[in-house]
Motif scaffolding. Structure first.
Motif, mmCIF file in Angstrom:
data_model
loop_
_atom_site.group_PDB
_atom_site.id
_atom_site.type_symbol
_atom_site.label_atom_id
_atom_site.label_comp_id
_atom_site.label_asym_id
_atom_site.label_seq_id
_atom_site.Cartn_x
_atom_site.Cartn_y
_atom_site.Cartn_z
ATOM 1 N N LEU A 7 12.240 0.707 14.981
ATOM 2 C CA LEU A 7 11.665 0.506 13.656
ATOM 3 C C LEU A 7 12.679 -0.287 12.831
ATOM 4 N N THR A 8 12.196 -1.277 12.072
ATOM 5 C CA THR A 8 13.135 -2.142 11.339
ATOM 6 C C THR A 8 12.829 -2.159 9.824
ATOM 7 N N PRO A 9 12.986 -1.015 9.146
ATOM 8 C CA PRO A 9 12.646 -0.973 7.723
ATOM 9 C C PRO A 9 13.707 -1.575 6.803
ATOM 10 N N HIS A 10 13.269 -2.271 5.724
ATOM 11 C CA HIS A 10 14.204 -2.537 4.624
ATOM 12 C C HIS A 10 14.220 -1.277 3.756
ATOM 13 N N PRO A 11 15.099 -1.194 2.753
ATOM 14 C CA PRO A 11 15.261 0.093 2.042
ATOM 15 C C PRO A 11 13.960 0.671 1.476
ATOM 16 N N LYS A 12 13.088 -0.198 0.959
ATOM 17 C CA LYS A 12 11.839 0.313 0.382
ATOM 18 C C LYS A 12 10.920 0.868 1.478
ATOM 19 N N GLU A 13 10.864 0.148 2.612
ATOM 20 C CA GLU A 13 10.046 0.628 3.742
ATOM 21 C C GLU A 13 10.607 1.942 4.284
#
Ligand SMILES: NC(=O)C1=CN([C@@H]2O[C@H](COP(=O)(O)OP(=O)(O)OC[C@H]3O[C@@H](n4cnc5c(N)ncnc54)[C@H](OP(=O)(O)O)[C@@H]3O)[C@@H](O)[C@H]2O)[C@@H](O)CC1
Ligand SMILES: Nc1ncnc2c1ncn2[C@@H]1O[C@H](COP(=O)(O)OP(=O)(O)O)[C@@H](O)[C@H]1O
Ligand SMILES: [Mg+2]
Length: 281
Positions: free
Chosen positions: A154-160
């Motif tokens: 999973l490759t989330p940015h901080p908001k994701e």
């Protein structure tokens, strides 16, 4: 017990496999990139081109019908499959066996897209990278977390990430919650940021490449293409995540003297992948 490891050249050289002299495109891996919606086909173009430029032999993009000519024109080396719908994905279907799948860039959150994503998750057994709206759809349907194939990336940015694991009140808590999530679902989490950390259970890998030039539209879409490509080439999921974030950051470090921070764009990541690989020797 928590272990911290730096992602630097020494670490990378433990995993990096130069291309064999007798290889061919059929054994270099076939990556499938699923994504795009009206106005966000660019995300798939960037992801697919990055996948090819990272060395996999074949790349197919699965997009809504409106993306067909856009992807074919942007990058003719990529093959394109289209959904029945024009502006969004409603029925993920393909008749070949990719070696890795990257899903999510620009895919949107249409109800029909959510439905076909669920159906896909229930049957898919191919190594998987989930990014962007793929993660946002999951955040709205947390019971689907149980459907992750083991070692999904999973490759989330901080908001994701916040949408996935809930709010945190300190950096320490953010790491604790991300580690628990990784352990609970047996997934690898690329916690994108400045810097990016790769979380694999209680092991935290801190990336040492990259700079603020990467704060530009589509640079995460490119990262996702890079990691999917490495996965398709047979790297273990953890190795693909680590090598991917290292190369991605390195492109920005290499380009910086030519572009400066401001005029570096996601396509510059792709254009500098060759130099990043060459620096590995
Ligand atoms: N050319 C194309 O086709 C492109 C298509 N794209 C596609 O668009 C879709 C939506 O993706 P998206 O990331 O733009 O929107 P979304 O999930 O609402 O997050 C935005 C909010 O998150 C936050 N935030 C982000 N980074 C942060 C950070 N480092 N540190 C802290 N906060 C951070 C920030 O929140 P704020 O700080 O404003 O509260 C920001 O407002 C997705 O499918 C993607 O693939 C894009 O890739 C662009 C190019
Ligand atoms: N200041 C920064 N320093 C280093 N890397 C950064 C910085 N800002 C953003 N990045 C990197 O750029 C990428 C942005 O990803 P993302 O937010 O998903 O972009 P997009 O969705 O537009 O493609 C991540 O890999 C992140 O780590
Ligand atoms: Mg993104």
């Amino acid at each position: 017990m928590i272990t911290s490891i730096s992602i630097d050249k020494n670490e990378i050289l433990k995993y990096y496999k130069p291309m064999a002299v007798d290889t061919h495109k059929g054994i270099q891996g076939h990556a499938l990139i699923i994504g795009g919606s009206y106005g966000k086909i660019g995300a798939v173009c960037l992801s697919s081109k990055a996948a090819l430029k990272t060395g996999c032999g074949l790349v197919t993009a699965f997009v809504p019908k409106c993306g067909y000519e856009i992807v074919q024109t942007f990058i003719p080396e990529v093959m394109v499959l289209t959904d029945v719908k024009k502006k969004y994905i409603s029925n993920i279907s393909f008749e070949f066996q990719p070696n890795a799948i990257g899903i999510g860039p620009g895919i949107g959150q249409h109800e029909a897209t959510q439905k076909t994503f669920l159906k896909f998750l229930k049957t898919n057994t191919i190594p998987l990278v989930i990014d962007a709206d793929g993660l946002n759809i999951l955040s709205q349907n947390k019971s689907w977390f149980l459907l992750f194939p083991s070692r999904t990336i999973l490759t989330p940015h901080p908001k994701e990430l916040e949408r996935l694991i809930g709010e945190w009140t300190s950096e320490e808590e953010k790491f604790e919650k991300t580690i628990s999530f990784s352990l609970q679902y047996n997934v690898i989490i690329v916690m994108k940021g400045a810097p990016t950390h790769v979380i694999d259970g209680e092991t935290i890998y801190k990336n040492r490449t990259g700079n603020p030039a990467l704060a530009t539209a589509g640079s995460g879409d490119v990262l996702k293409g890079i990691i999917t490509s490495l996965l398709a080439q047979g790297y273990e999921p953890l190795q693909a995540a680590i090598l991917g974030v290292y190369l991605h950051g390195l492109t920005a470090d290499i380009a910086l003297p030519k572009t400066g921070f401001q005029s570096f764009i996601a396509s510059d990541v792709i254009d500098n992948l060759g130099a990043a690989f060459l620096s590995l020797g």
